[in-house]
Design a protein around this motif. Structure first.
Motif, PDB file in Angstrom:
ATOM      1  N   ASP A   1       0.765  -1.289  -0.109  1.00 35.89           N
ATOM      2  CA  ASP A   1      -0.033  -0.186   0.390  1.00 35.89           C
ATOM      3  C   ASP A   1       1.347   1.264   0.139  1.00 35.89           C
ATOM      4  OD1 ASP A   1      -2.105  -1.499   0.255  1.00 35.89           O
ATOM      5  OD2 ASP A   1      -2.887  -1.312   2.537  1.00 35.89           O
ATOM      6  N   TYR A   2       2.179   1.024   1.046  1.00 32.58           N
ATOM      7  CA  TYR A   2       2.849   2.567   1.464  1.00 32.58           C
ATOM      8  C   TYR A   2       3.723   2.611  -0.739  1.00 32.58           C
ATOM      9  CZ  TYR A   2       7.479   5.370   1.946  1.00 32.58           C
ATOM     10  OH  TYR A   2       8.261   6.316   2.490  1.00 32.58           O
ATOM     11  N   THR A   3       3.688   1.691  -1.104  1.00 35.56           N
ATOM     12  CA  THR A   3       4.805   1.208  -2.373  1.00 35.56           C
ATOM     13  C   THR A   3       3.932   1.756  -3.243  1.00 35.56           C
ATOM     14  OG1 THR A   3       6.313  -0.832  -2.260  1.00 35.56           O
ATOM     15  CG2 THR A   3       5.844  -0.118  -3.792  1.00 35.56           C
ATOM     16  N   ILE A   4       2.625   1.431  -3.664  1.00 33.08           N
ATOM     17  CA  ILE A   4       1.537   2.454  -4.354  1.00 33.08           C
ATOM     18  C   ILE A   4       0.614   3.775  -4.046  1.00 33.08           C
ATOM     19  CG2 ILE A   4      -1.109   1.993  -4.734  1.00 33.08           C
ATOM     20  CD1 ILE A   4      -0.583  -0.960  -4.732  1.00 33.08           C
ATOM     21  N   GLN A   5       0.521   4.147  -2.712  1.00 30.95           N
ATOM     22  CA  GLN A   5       0.533   5.228  -2.209  1.00 30.95           C
ATOM     23  C   GLN A   5       1.896   6.798  -2.947  1.00 30.95           C
ATOM     24  OE1 GLN A   5      -2.175   6.688  -1.471  1.00 30.95           O
ATOM     25  NE2 GLN A   5      -1.127   9.023  -1.511  1.00 30.95           N
ATOM     26  N   CYS A   6       3.116   5.980  -2.698  1.00 25.28           N
ATOM     27  CA  CYS A   6       4.008   7.105  -3.143  1.00 25.28           C
ATOM     28  C   CYS A   6       4.071   7.043  -4.634  1.00 25.28           C
ATOM     29  CB  CYS A   6       5.793   6.309  -2.792  1.00 25.28           C
ATOM     30  SG  CYS A   6       6.101   6.522  -1.205  1.00 25.28           S
ATOM     31  N   ALA A   7       3.719   5.957  -5.825  1.00 25.09           N
ATOM     32  CA  ALA A   7       3.848   5.685  -6.609  1.00 25.09           C
ATOM     33  C   ALA A   7       2.994   7.185  -7.132  1.00 25.09           C
ATOM     34  CB  ALA A   7       3.478   4.527  -7.188  1.00 25.09           C
ATOM     35  N   LEU A   8       1.276   7.071  -6.647  1.00 23.19           N
ATOM     36  CA  LEU A   8       0.343   8.492  -7.019  1.00 23.19           C
ATOM     37  C   LEU A   8       0.869   8.880  -6.784  1.00 23.19           C
ATOM     38  CD1 LEU A   8      -3.438   6.182  -5.465  1.00 23.19           C
ATOM     39  CD2 LEU A   8      -2.414   6.594  -7.787  1.00 23.19           C
TER      40      LEU A   8
ATOM     41  N   ASN B   1       3.231  10.892  -9.360  1.00 22.35           N
ATOM     42  CA  ASN B   1       1.954   9.821 -10.855  1.00 22.35           C
ATOM     43  C   ASN B   1       2.244   9.136 -12.328  1.00 22.35           C
ATOM     44  OD1 ASN B   1       0.455  12.259 -10.644  1.00 22.35           O
ATOM     45  ND2 ASN B   1       1.737  13.586 -11.562  1.00 22.35           N
ATOM     46  N   VAL B   2       2.935   8.056 -11.189  1.00 26.71           N
ATOM     47  CA  VAL B   2       3.096   6.671 -11.559  1.00 26.71           C
ATOM     48  C   VAL B   2       1.918   5.896 -12.718  1.00 26.71           C
ATOM     49  CG1 VAL B   2       3.765   4.641 -11.596  1.00 26.71           C
ATOM     50  CG2 VAL B   2       5.257   6.096 -11.194  1.00 26.71           C
ATOM     51  N   PHE B   3       0.929   5.830 -11.951  1.00 32.08           N
ATOM     52  CA  PHE B   3      -0.185   5.444 -12.288  1.00 32.08           C
ATOM     53  C   PHE B   3      -1.070   6.891 -13.513  1.00 32.08           C
ATOM     54  CE2 PHE B   3       0.910   2.580  -9.142  1.00 32.08           C
ATOM     55  CZ  PHE B   3       1.292   1.168  -9.425  1.00 32.08           C
ATOM     56  N   SER B   4      -1.765   6.385 -14.026  1.00 31.71           N
ATOM     57  CA  SER B   4      -3.134   7.250 -14.476  1.00 31.71           C
ATOM     58  C   SER B   4      -3.980   6.645 -14.159  1.00 31.71           C
ATOM     59  CB  SER B   4      -2.605   7.032 -15.537  1.00 31.71           C
ATOM     60  OG  SER B   4      -2.931   6.104 -16.606  1.00 31.71           O
ATOM     61  N   SER B   5      -4.896   5.577 -13.590  1.00 30.34           N
ATOM     62  CA  SER B   5      -5.569   5.205 -13.815  1.00 30.34           C
ATOM     63  C   SER B   5      -6.063   4.316 -12.167  1.00 30.34           C
ATOM     64  CB  SER B   5      -6.418   4.051 -15.208  1.00 30.34           C
ATOM     65  OG  SER B   5      -7.616   3.381 -14.597  1.00 30.34           O
ATOM     66  N   ASP B   6      -7.449   4.766 -11.142  1.00 27.80           N
ATOM     67  CA  ASP B   6      -7.851   3.575 -10.262  1.00 27.80           C
ATOM     68  C   ASP B   6      -7.399   2.218 -10.467  1.00 27.80           C
ATOM     69  OD1 ASP B   6      -7.425   5.852  -8.666  1.00 27.80           O
ATOM     70  OD2 ASP B   6      -9.727   6.407  -8.952  1.00 27.80           O
ATOM     71  N   ASP B   7      -8.410   1.807 -11.837  1.00 31.95           N
ATOM     72  CA  ASP B   7      -8.391   0.681 -12.118  1.00 31.95           C
ATOM     73  C   ASP B   7      -6.806  -0.315 -12.411  1.00 31.95           C
ATOM     74  OD1 ASP B   7     -11.139   0.302 -12.621  1.00 31.95           O
ATOM     75  OD2 ASP B   7     -11.621   1.232 -14.505  1.00 31.95           O
ATOM     76  N   ARG B   8      -6.491   0.360 -12.695  1.00 33.41           N
ATOM     77  CA  ARG B   8      -4.960  -0.411 -12.959  1.00 33.41           C
ATOM     78  C   ARG B   8      -4.155  -0.463 -11.626  1.00 33.41           C
ATOM     79  NH1 ARG B   8      -0.050   2.760 -16.071  1.00 33.41           N
ATOM     80  NH2 ARG B   8       1.529   1.964 -16.568  1.00 33.41           N
ATOM     81  N   LEU B   9      -4.184   1.037 -10.798  1.00 33.42           N
ATOM     82  CA  LEU B   9      -3.990   0.555  -9.390  1.00 33.42           C
ATOM     83  C   LEU B   9      -4.517  -0.413  -8.608  1.00 33.42           C
ATOM     84  CD1 LEU B   9      -2.741   2.365  -7.255  1.00 33.42           C
ATOM     85  CD2 LEU B   9      -4.591   3.513  -6.845  1.00 33.42           C
ATOM     86  N   GLU B  10      -5.579  -0.971  -8.785  1.00 29.21           N
ATOM     87  CA  GLU B  10      -6.166  -2.202  -8.507  1.00 29.21           C
ATOM     88  C   GLU B  10      -5.453  -3.410  -8.816  1.00 29.21           C
ATOM     89  OE1 GLU B  10      -7.693  -4.293  -5.584  1.00 29.21           O
ATOM     90  OE2 GLU B  10      -7.938  -2.078  -5.600  1.00 29.21           O
ATOM     91  N   ASP B  11      -5.320  -3.179 -10.616  1.00 26.61           N
ATOM     92  CA  ASP B  11      -4.797  -4.267 -10.710  1.00 26.61           C
ATOM     93  C   ASP B  11      -3.700  -4.234 -10.224  1.00 26.61           C
ATOM     94  OD1 ASP B  11      -7.198  -4.950 -12.016  1.00 26.61           O
ATOM     95  OD2 ASP B  11      -6.576  -4.037 -13.992  1.00 26.61           O
ATOM     96  N   MET B  12      -2.659  -3.283  -9.922  1.00 20.65           N
ATOM     97  CA  MET B  12      -1.191  -3.692  -9.628  1.00 20.65           C
ATOM     98  C   MET B  12      -1.259  -3.663  -8.190  1.00 20.65           C
ATOM     99  SD  MET B  12       2.042  -2.976 -10.698  1.00 20.65           S
ATOM    100  CE  MET B  12       1.848  -2.330 -11.723  1.00 20.65           C
ATOM    101  N   ARG B  13      -2.578  -3.182  -7.517  1.00 25.46           N
ATOM    102  CA  ARG B  13      -1.939  -3.905  -6.428  1.00 25.46           C
ATOM    103  C   ARG B  13      -2.361  -5.807  -6.070  1.00 25.46           C
ATOM    104  NH1 ARG B  13      -4.462  -5.162  -1.446  1.00 25.46           N
ATOM    105  NH2 ARG B  13      -3.908  -4.698   0.347  1.00 25.46           N
ATOM    106  N   ARG B  14      -3.312  -5.467  -6.543  1.00 22.41           N
ATOM    107  CA  ARG B  14      -3.578  -7.490  -6.519  1.00 22.41           C
ATOM    108  C   ARG B  14      -2.839  -8.092  -7.129  1.00 22.41           C
ATOM    109  NH1 ARG B  14      -7.694  -7.095 -10.097  1.00 22.41           N
ATOM    110  NH2 ARG B  14      -9.364  -5.906  -8.604  1.00 22.41           N
ATOM    111  N   ASN B  15      -2.186  -7.608  -8.131  1.00 20.91           N
ATOM    112  CA  ASN B  15      -0.850  -8.650  -9.251  1.00 20.91           C
ATOM    113  C   ASN B  15       0.306  -9.003  -7.888  1.00 20.91           C
ATOM    114  OD1 ASN B  15      -1.939  -8.986 -11.038  1.00 20.91           O
ATOM    115  ND2 ASN B  15      -1.153  -7.427 -12.441  1.00 20.91           N
ATOM    116  N   LEU B  16       0.743  -7.319  -6.877  1.00 19.53           N
ATOM    117  CA  LEU B  16       1.729  -7.012  -6.438  1.00 19.53           C
ATOM    118  C   LEU B  16       2.170  -8.714  -4.960  1.00 19.53           C
ATOM    119  CD1 LEU B  16       2.814  -3.467  -6.020  1.00 19.53           C
ATOM    120  CD2 LEU B  16       3.860  -5.589  -6.648  1.00 19.53           C
TER     121      LEU B  16
END
Length: 62
Positions: free
Chosen positions: A32-39, A42-57
């Motif tokens: 979650d921290y990694t994703i927050q830092c990426a957000l 501006n590494v992620f542009s879409s919330d859907d892509r963000l949730e997919d990335m979290r699920r994959n990680l």
């Protein structure tokens, strides 16, 4: 004399399960921290892509 709820084997197993749960929670917090830092960068542009990335990680790490 007091009787124990669990024997030594059950107590050891409970301890191992508890440690795994703590480890899993720690790794999920790290993800979650990694994703927050990426957000924030501006590494992620879409919330859907963000949730997919979290699920994959989570799947890869856990």
């Amino acid at each position: 004399m007091r009787t124990l709820e669990n024997g030594p084997e059950e107590a050891a197993q409970d301890r191992v399960v508890g440690e795994r749960e703590k480890e899993k929670a720690s790794l999920e917090a790290l993800i979650d921290y990694t994703i927050q830092c990426a957000l924030e960068t501006n590494v992620f542009s879409s919330d859907d892509r963000l949730e997919d990335m979290r699920r994959n990680l989570c799947r890869a790490v856990l």
